[in-house]
Design an enzyme around this catalytic site. Structure first.
Site, short mmCIF file in Angstrom:
data_model
loop_
_atom_site.label_atom_id
_atom_site.label_comp_id
_atom_site.label_asym_id
_atom_site.label_seq_id
_atom_site.Cartn_x
_atom_site.Cartn_y
_atom_site.Cartn_z
N VAL A 29 6.17 4.08 0.19
CA VAL A 29 6.87 5.36 0.31
C VAL A 29 7.73 5.39 1.56
CG1 VAL A 29 6.57 7.86 0.49
CG2 VAL A 29 5.11 6.54 -1.04
N THR B 250 0.84 -1.19 0.00
CA THR B 250 0.00 0.00 0.00
C THR B 250 0.88 1.25 0.00
OG1 THR B 250 -0.21 -0.23 2.40
CG2 THR B 250 -2.03 -1.04 1.06
N HIS B 251 0.24 2.38 -0.30
CA HIS B 251 0.99 3.61 -0.57
C HIS B 251 1.95 3.99 0.55
CE1 HIS B 251 1.54 8.00 -0.21
NE2 HIS B 251 1.79 7.90 -1.50
N GLY B 252 1.45 4.09 1.77
CA GLY B 252 2.30 4.53 2.86
C GLY B 252 3.47 3.59 3.10
#
Length: 452
Positions: free
Chosen positions: A413, A408-410
């Site tokens: 990153v 997922t994004h978090g």
């Protein structure tokens, strides 16, 4: 040759050409929608102008996924497989931190539009720091007041131009940006201003651009450390795959960024028609258009019952926004789970470790990045993240979210920024409190309370 192998071949042979095709298609999609909406803006009568905007929106957005998927699949699918292979090869070394090193290959990836956005905001901070009137206006003022001054165009010239330039490129972004009805940074720039003020207070060695440069060096060091512990053939394979992953995986943010740019154009156009509907006495506020269904929107100028429908839907939205917990897992048969699956039963809290590293520090529970109050070195705790949150990653020392997984994004990153992270921690925003000191282990997925 399998379908997966066929998909992976172009990115292994010529990764730059594969990324170029994705970027070209993304740019073309945004340009085509902009041209259609410009043509719609030129229509004289408000009801026909809305109809033209509606047709432009449908013609572009309905085809977005079918256009992007064929050029994105040769990037994303092989990249996930390459990351898996790096972890397998690293495990062959027997190094105690093998998996963390493999994940560390993702540090400071080039070509990531979200990282480029964050670094562009750093450039804004540098420009403001170098100009005394701008620095004083931003650093020592209430962010809400600074945002209001920016919208009124009365900040010191250097600050006004620097923020203008950033929002010209990224002003379509914002919290919950996939929601067409959510305000954008260009409309509510307070969160951007808060982040700039935080960057201004950082010493040069802790500045996000310096951290990004360190991340590049650390990724290179991780590659060499693993490769040097492998037999020659596997070492060459590890270096080759790591090179391809670093040259391509940053593009995983491109499809969403493209969609958000399109949504930004559509939002601006629909708000203009919303103002026309207000002038016609049909709606009370321009953003009422985002509470209309598609058929209602297309025939809005012929309706007189929309105010009541909008009021009901606004009230329903306000009720939903008052929810304090988000399910970690939703099962197809309707069951809902608010606690993470698995985890360490001996830990104070646990979830899924998605970005390796251990950090101790004070917690900052954040409901909205626009008003975060996050201080440098604090551990960010929130329900979940999207790109509007990532400027905060550059000052946080760790990340905990209630929802999420490895890809997922978090999570992704956080690995790129070298930020220890644990996700899927049920009730984290309620069970942790701002100021509480904890130890976060992003490898084990555990959280330990340090306060007595």
């Amino acid at each position: 040759m399998t379908g997966v192998q066929t998909c992976a071949l172009p990115i292994l042979v010529n990764p730059d050409a594969t990324i170029a095709r994705l970027n070209a298609e993304a740019d073309a999609m945004v340009a085509e929608l902009a041209a259609r909406l410009d043509a719609a803006d030129a229509v004289a009568l408000p009801h026909l102008r809305l109809a033209a905007r509606h047709r432009a929106m449908a013609a572009s957005l309905d085809r977005s996924l079918t256009r992007l998927l064929p050029v994105f699949a040769p990037v994303m699918m092989p990249s996930v497989l390459m990351l898996h292979r790096l972890r397998v090869l690293a495990a062959h070394t027997g190094l105690p931190d093998a998996d963390a090193l493999a994940l560390g290959v993702q540090r400071s990836l080039p070509g990531n539009v979200t990282i480029e956005m964050d670094l562009a905001l750093v450039d804004v901070a540098h420009a403001i720091r170098a100009d005394a009137p701008s620095r004083t206006a931003i650093a020592d003022a209430d962010p809400a007041a600074v945002a209001a001054s920016y919208l009124a165009g009365v900040l010191p010239p250097v600050a006004q131009r620097a923020i203008d330039g950033f929002l010209d490129r990224y002003g379509m972004r914002g919290v919950a940006e996939i929601d067409l009805g959510a305000p954008r940074w260009r409309e509510l720039p307070e969160g951007v201003v808060r982040t700039i003020a935080t960057y201004l207070a950082l010493p040069d060695e802790d500045a996000p651009d310096a951290a990004h440069a360190r991340g590049v060096r650390e990724a290179e060091a991780a590659i060499e450390r693993v490769a040097s512990a492998l037999p020659a053939v596997e070492a060459r394979q590890f270096r080759f795959i790591a090179d391809r992953l670093r040259r391509t995986f940053g593009a995983r943010e491109t499809p969403k960024f493209t969609l958000v740019k399109q949504l930004g154009l559509v939002r601006t156009a629909l708000l203009a028609s919303g103002r026309d509907l207000v002038d016609a006495g049909i709606l009370d506020a321009p953003d009422d258009v985002f509470f209309l269904h598609d058929a209602e929107l297309s025939g809005a100028f012929g309706r007189r019952d929309l105010r009541e429908r909008v009021a009901e839907r606004r009230a329903a939205r306000e009720r939903e926004l008052r929810r304090t917990r988000i399910p970690v897992v939703l099962v197809g048969d309707g069951r809902t789970f608010y606690e993470g699956v698995g985890g360490d039963p001996n830990a104070d809290l646990s979830g899924t470790g998605v970005s390796p590293g251990v950090v101790e520090g004070a917690v900052r529970v954040v409901a909205d990045p626009r008003t975060s109050g996050l201080l440098s070195g604090e551990i960010l705790v929130c329900r979940g993240t999207d790109p509007a949150w990532t400027p905060l990653f550059l000052t946080a020392s760790g990340l905990i979210t209630e929802v999420g997984g490895l890809m997922t994004h978090g999570s992704v990153v956080a690995r790129e920024y070298g930020l220890p992270a644990v996700v899927g921690v049920g009730g984290a925003t309620e069970r942790l409190a701002t100021g509480q000191r904890i130890r976060l282990d992003g490898t084990a997925g555990t959280i330990t309370f340090l306060d007595a």
